[in-house]
Design a protein around this motif. Structure first.
Motif, PDB file in Angstrom:
ATOM      1  N   PHE A 150       0.996  -1.180  -0.046  1.00  0.00           N
ATOM      2  CA  PHE A 150      -0.072   0.024   0.037  1.00  0.00           C
ATOM      3  C   PHE A 150       0.816   1.269  -0.048  1.00  0.00           C
ATOM      4  O   PHE A 150       0.328   2.369  -0.562  1.00  0.00           O
ATOM      5  CB  PHE A 150      -0.746   0.000   1.205  1.00  0.00           C
ATOM      6  N   THR A 151       2.001   1.145   0.649  1.00  0.00           N
ATOM      7  CA  THR A 151       3.100   2.184   0.801  1.00  0.00           C
ATOM      8  C   THR A 151       4.338   1.605   0.253  1.00  0.00           C
ATOM      9  O   THR A 151       4.204   0.145  -0.225  1.00  0.00           O
ATOM     10  CB  THR A 151       3.303   2.935   2.212  1.00  0.00           C
ATOM     11  N   GLU A 152       5.430   2.308   0.122  1.00  0.00           N
ATOM     12  CA  GLU A 152       6.584   1.769  -0.279  1.00  0.00           C
ATOM     13  C   GLU A 152       7.062   0.647   0.605  1.00  0.00           C
ATOM     14  O   GLU A 152       7.750  -0.406   0.081  1.00  0.00           O
ATOM     15  CB  GLU A 152       7.759   2.849  -0.386  1.00  0.00           C
ATOM     16  N   ASN A 153       6.931   0.763   1.873  1.00  0.00           N
ATOM     17  CA  ASN A 153       7.214  -0.316   2.864  1.00  0.00           C
ATOM     18  C   ASN A 153       6.578  -1.041   3.801  1.00  0.00           C
ATOM     19  O   ASN A 153       6.459  -2.183   4.391  1.00  0.00           O
ATOM     20  CB  ASN A 153       8.365   0.502   3.793  1.00  0.00           C
ATOM     21  N   ILE A 154       5.060  -1.059   3.481  1.00  0.00           N
ATOM     22  CA  ILE A 154       3.867  -1.536   4.294  1.00  0.00           C
ATOM     23  C   ILE A 154       2.803  -2.069   3.179  1.00  0.00           C
ATOM     24  O   ILE A 154       2.514  -1.289   2.331  1.00  0.00           O
ATOM     25  CB  ILE A 154       3.368  -0.704   5.208  1.00  0.00           C
ATOM     26  N   GLY A 155       2.630  -3.287   3.360  1.00  0.00           N
ATOM     27  CA  GLY A 155       1.697  -4.116   2.464  1.00  0.00           C
ATOM     28  C   GLY A 155       0.680  -5.126   3.293  1.00  0.00           C
ATOM     29  O   GLY A 155       1.065  -5.445   4.478  1.00  0.00           O
ATOM     30  N   GLY A 156       0.099  -5.792   2.318  1.00  0.00           N
ATOM     31  CA  GLY A 156      -0.589  -6.957   2.964  1.00  0.00           C
ATOM     32  C   GLY A 156      -0.010  -8.269   2.129  1.00  0.00           C
ATOM     33  O   GLY A 156       0.472  -8.084   1.162  1.00  0.00           O
ATOM     34  N   PHE A 157      -0.166  -9.309   2.820  1.00  0.00           N
ATOM     35  CA  PHE A 157       0.214 -10.465   2.242  1.00  0.00           C
ATOM     36  C   PHE A 157      -0.724 -11.790   2.384  1.00  0.00           C
ATOM     37  O   PHE A 157      -1.393 -11.740   3.294  1.00  0.00           O
ATOM     38  CB  PHE A 157       1.748 -10.985   2.651  1.00  0.00           C
ATOM     39  N   LEU A 158      -0.863 -12.725   1.571  1.00  0.00           N
ATOM     40  CA  LEU A 158      -1.613 -13.997   1.474  1.00  0.00           C
ATOM     41  C   LEU A 158      -0.614 -15.062   1.053  1.00  0.00           C
ATOM     42  O   LEU A 158       0.029 -15.061   0.130  1.00  0.00           O
ATOM     43  CB  LEU A 158      -2.648 -13.786   0.448  1.00  0.00           C
ATOM     44  N   GLU A 159      -0.674 -16.101   2.051  1.00  0.00           N
ATOM     45  CA  GLU A 159       0.233 -17.140   1.702  1.00  0.00           C
ATOM     46  C   GLU A 159      -0.774 -18.407   1.857  1.00  0.00           C
ATOM     47  O   GLU A 159      -1.421 -18.768   2.595  1.00  0.00           O
ATOM     48  CB  GLU A 159       1.346 -17.449   2.630  1.00  0.00           C
ATOM     49  N   LEU A 160      -0.635 -19.570   0.743  1.00  0.00           N
ATOM     50  CA  LEU A 160      -1.399 -20.742   0.682  1.00  0.00           C
ATOM     51  C   LEU A 160      -0.411 -21.826   0.665  1.00  0.00           C
ATOM     52  O   LEU A 160       0.641 -21.530   0.012  1.00  0.00           O
ATOM     53  CB  LEU A 160      -2.276 -20.665  -0.637  1.00  0.00           C
ATOM     54  N   GLY A 161      -0.738 -22.815   1.465  1.00  0.00           N
ATOM     55  CA  GLY A 161       0.257 -24.000   1.616  1.00  0.00           C
ATOM     56  C   GLY A 161       0.498 -24.405   3.055  1.00  0.00           C
ATOM     57  O   GLY A 161       0.017 -23.711   3.968  1.00  0.00           O
ATOM     58  N   ALA A 162       1.613 -25.284   3.092  1.00  0.00           N
ATOM     59  CA  ALA A 162       1.979 -25.574   4.497  1.00  0.00           C
ATOM     60  C   ALA A 162       3.062 -24.553   5.124  1.00  0.00           C
ATOM     61  O   ALA A 162       4.334 -24.533   4.766  1.00  0.00           O
ATOM     62  CB  ALA A 162       2.561 -26.957   4.303  1.00  0.00           C
ATOM     63  N   THR A 163       2.546 -23.561   5.798  1.00  0.00           N
ATOM     64  CA  THR A 163       3.448 -22.602   6.497  1.00  0.00           C
ATOM     65  C   THR A 163       3.595 -22.668   7.761  1.00  0.00           C
ATOM     66  O   THR A 163       3.887 -21.783   8.463  1.00  0.00           O
ATOM     67  CB  THR A 163       2.564 -21.158   5.991  1.00  0.00           C
ATOM     68  N   GLY A 164       3.148 -23.766   8.354  1.00  0.00           N
ATOM     69  CA  GLY A 164       3.071 -23.687   9.872  1.00  0.00           C
ATOM     70  C   GLY A 164       1.945 -24.668  10.317  1.00  0.00           C
ATOM     71  O   GLY A 164       1.707 -25.659   9.805  1.00  0.00           O
ATOM     72  N   SER A 165       1.217 -24.316  11.374  1.00  0.00           N
ATOM     73  CA  SER A 165       0.092 -24.757  11.552  1.00  0.00           C
ATOM     74  C   SER A 165      -1.267 -24.549  10.965  1.00  0.00           C
ATOM     75  O   SER A 165      -2.298 -24.784  11.346  1.00  0.00           O
ATOM     76  CB  SER A 165      -0.126 -24.628  13.072  1.00  0.00           C
ATOM     77  N   THR A 166      -1.052 -23.942   9.774  1.00  0.00           N
ATOM     78  CA  THR A 166      -2.147 -23.228   8.972  1.00  0.00           C
ATOM     79  C   THR A 166      -1.734 -23.493   7.387  1.00  0.00           C
ATOM     80  O   THR A 166      -0.668 -23.701   7.144  1.00  0.00           O
ATOM     81  CB  THR A 166      -2.682 -21.882   9.208  1.00  0.00           C
ATOM     82  N   ASN A 167      -2.819 -23.580   6.398  1.00  0.00           N
ATOM     83  CA  ASN A 167      -2.543 -23.725   4.935  1.00  0.00           C
ATOM     84  C   ASN A 167      -2.992 -22.394   4.496  1.00  0.00           C
ATOM     85  O   ASN A 167      -2.946 -22.106   3.278  1.00  0.00           O
ATOM     86  CB  ASN A 167      -2.972 -24.931   4.451  1.00  0.00           C
ATOM     87  N   VAL A 168      -3.694 -21.323   5.221  1.00  0.00           N
ATOM     88  CA  VAL A 168      -3.967 -20.127   4.735  1.00  0.00           C
ATOM     89  C   VAL A 168      -3.514 -19.150   5.841  1.00  0.00           C
ATOM     90  O   VAL A 168      -4.016 -19.026   6.722  1.00  0.00           O
ATOM     91  CB  VAL A 168      -5.357 -19.971   4.337  1.00  0.00           C
ATOM     92  N   ARG A 169      -2.338 -18.138   5.375  1.00  0.00           N
ATOM     93  CA  ARG A 169      -2.168 -17.063   6.109  1.00  0.00           C
ATOM     94  C   ARG A 169      -2.399 -15.671   5.578  1.00  0.00           C
ATOM     95  O   ARG A 169      -1.956 -15.432   4.276  1.00  0.00           O
ATOM     96  CB  ARG A 169      -0.805 -17.254   6.460  1.00  0.00           C
ATOM     97  N   LEU A 170      -2.928 -14.916   6.409  1.00  0.00           N
ATOM     98  CA  LEU A 170      -2.890 -13.515   5.955  1.00  0.00           C
ATOM     99  C   LEU A 170      -2.482 -12.460   6.719  1.00  0.00           C
ATOM    100  O   LEU A 170      -2.621 -12.630   8.084  1.00  0.00           O
ATOM    101  CB  LEU A 170      -4.612 -13.228   5.765  1.00  0.00           C
ATOM    102  N   GLY A 171      -1.876 -11.419   6.334  1.00  0.00           N
ATOM    103  CA  GLY A 171      -1.332 -10.521   7.470  1.00  0.00           C
ATOM    104  C   GLY A 171      -0.967  -9.151   6.771  1.00  0.00           C
ATOM    105  O   GLY A 171      -0.784  -9.090   5.864  1.00  0.00           O
ATOM    106  N   VAL A 172       0.285  -8.504   7.536  1.00  0.00           N
ATOM    107  CA  VAL A 172       0.735  -7.345   7.224  1.00  0.00           C
ATOM    108  C   VAL A 172       2.168  -7.741   6.846  1.00  0.00           C
ATOM    109  O   VAL A 172       2.925  -8.479   7.387  1.00  0.00           O
ATOM    110  CB  VAL A 172       0.747  -6.329   8.515  1.00  0.00           C
ATOM    111  N   ALA A 173       2.850  -6.951   5.785  1.00  0.00           N
ATOM    112  CA  ALA A 173       4.098  -7.228   5.173  1.00  0.00           C
ATOM    113  C   ALA A 173       5.032  -5.901   5.241  1.00  0.00           C
ATOM    114  O   ALA A 173       4.256  -4.832   5.000  1.00  0.00           O
ATOM    115  CB  ALA A 173       3.974  -7.618   3.533  1.00  0.00           C
ATOM    116  N   PHE A 174       6.160  -5.952   5.722  1.00  0.00           N
ATOM    117  CA  PHE A 174       7.059  -4.832   5.758  1.00  0.00           C
ATOM    118  C   PHE A 174       8.202  -5.114   5.186  1.00  0.00           C
ATOM    119  O   PHE A 174       8.628  -6.076   5.087  1.00  0.00           O
ATOM    120  CB  PHE A 174       7.435  -4.713   7.262  1.00  0.00           C
ATOM    121  N   LYS A 175       8.680  -3.953   4.513  1.00  0.00           N
ATOM    122  CA  LYS A 175       9.832  -4.292   3.595  1.00  0.00           C
ATOM    123  C   LYS A 175      10.776  -3.167   4.158  1.00  0.00           C
ATOM    124  O   LYS A 175      10.615  -1.885   4.407  1.00  0.00           O
ATOM    125  CB  LYS A 175       9.658  -3.943   2.043  1.00  0.00           C
TER     126      LYS A 175
END
Length: 176
Positions: A150-175
């Motif tokens: 959404f900005t140069e360094n902050i966004g949202g993410f979505l991951e699908l697959g075996a990423t730990g104890s879930t197979n769908v993760r949604l959250g905040v991304a920082f660069k």
């Protein structure tokens, strides 16, 4: 939950298709913090984080951690389990390959390898419970994901697959 996963993935794909130099570059430091939308276990909300460093224009490597705990009971029994995942991960960023020239979009897929610690407690039950179904040990993960900044360094993410104890993760991304 399956319908929500499909809807979120379709939304992400539509962002990529409308994309016009990708949001990922060599030297980037990437932090994801998110929640799982479901659990491989009998309840609870998975929380997770990952940190990666861009080692090439297309590959990042890093670490991840995941936490899930749930307490429940009934019929005179009280149970609680806790699952902790710690590991390494590597992702291939597809922006160059797919010719995505949008500074806000990052499409990636990767693998993970780590250790899962599973602890089970029960107050009254003499049987094995979940202890016989899940255990501590090495885990292997595979994922596909995407970020929209959404900005140069902050966004949202979505991951699908075996990423730990879930197979769908949604959250905040920082660069950084």
């Amino acid at each position: 939950m399956k319908k929500l996963s499909v809807l979120l993935f379709a939304l992400f794909v539509s962002l990529v298709v409308s994309a016009q130099n990708g949001a990922y570059s060599k030297g980037d430091k990437l932090l994801n913090v998110g929640i799982g939308l479901n659990s491989y276990y009998s309840g609870g909300i998975p929380f997770g984080a990952s940190f990666e460093y861009g080692v090439t224009e297309d590959i990042s490597v890093g670490i991840n951690a995941d936490y899930l705990s749930h307490k429940y009971g009934g019929f005179g029994y009280d149970w609680k389990f806790t699952a902790l995942y710690f590991g390494a991960r590597a992702n291939y960023h597809f922006n160059t390959l797919l010719n995505i020239n949008n500074e806000k979009v990052d499409v990636y897929a990767g693998v993970g390898l780590g250790y899962r610690s599973f602890k089970w407690k029960d107050s009254d039950y003499d049987g094995e419970g979940l202890k016989s179904s899940y255990g501590s040990g090495v885990y292997f993960g595979i994922l596909a994901g995407g970020k929209y900044y959404f900005t140069e360094n902050i966004g949202g993410f979505l991951e699908l697959g075996a990423t730990g104890s879930t197979n769908v993760r949604l959250g905040v991304a920082f660069k950084f």
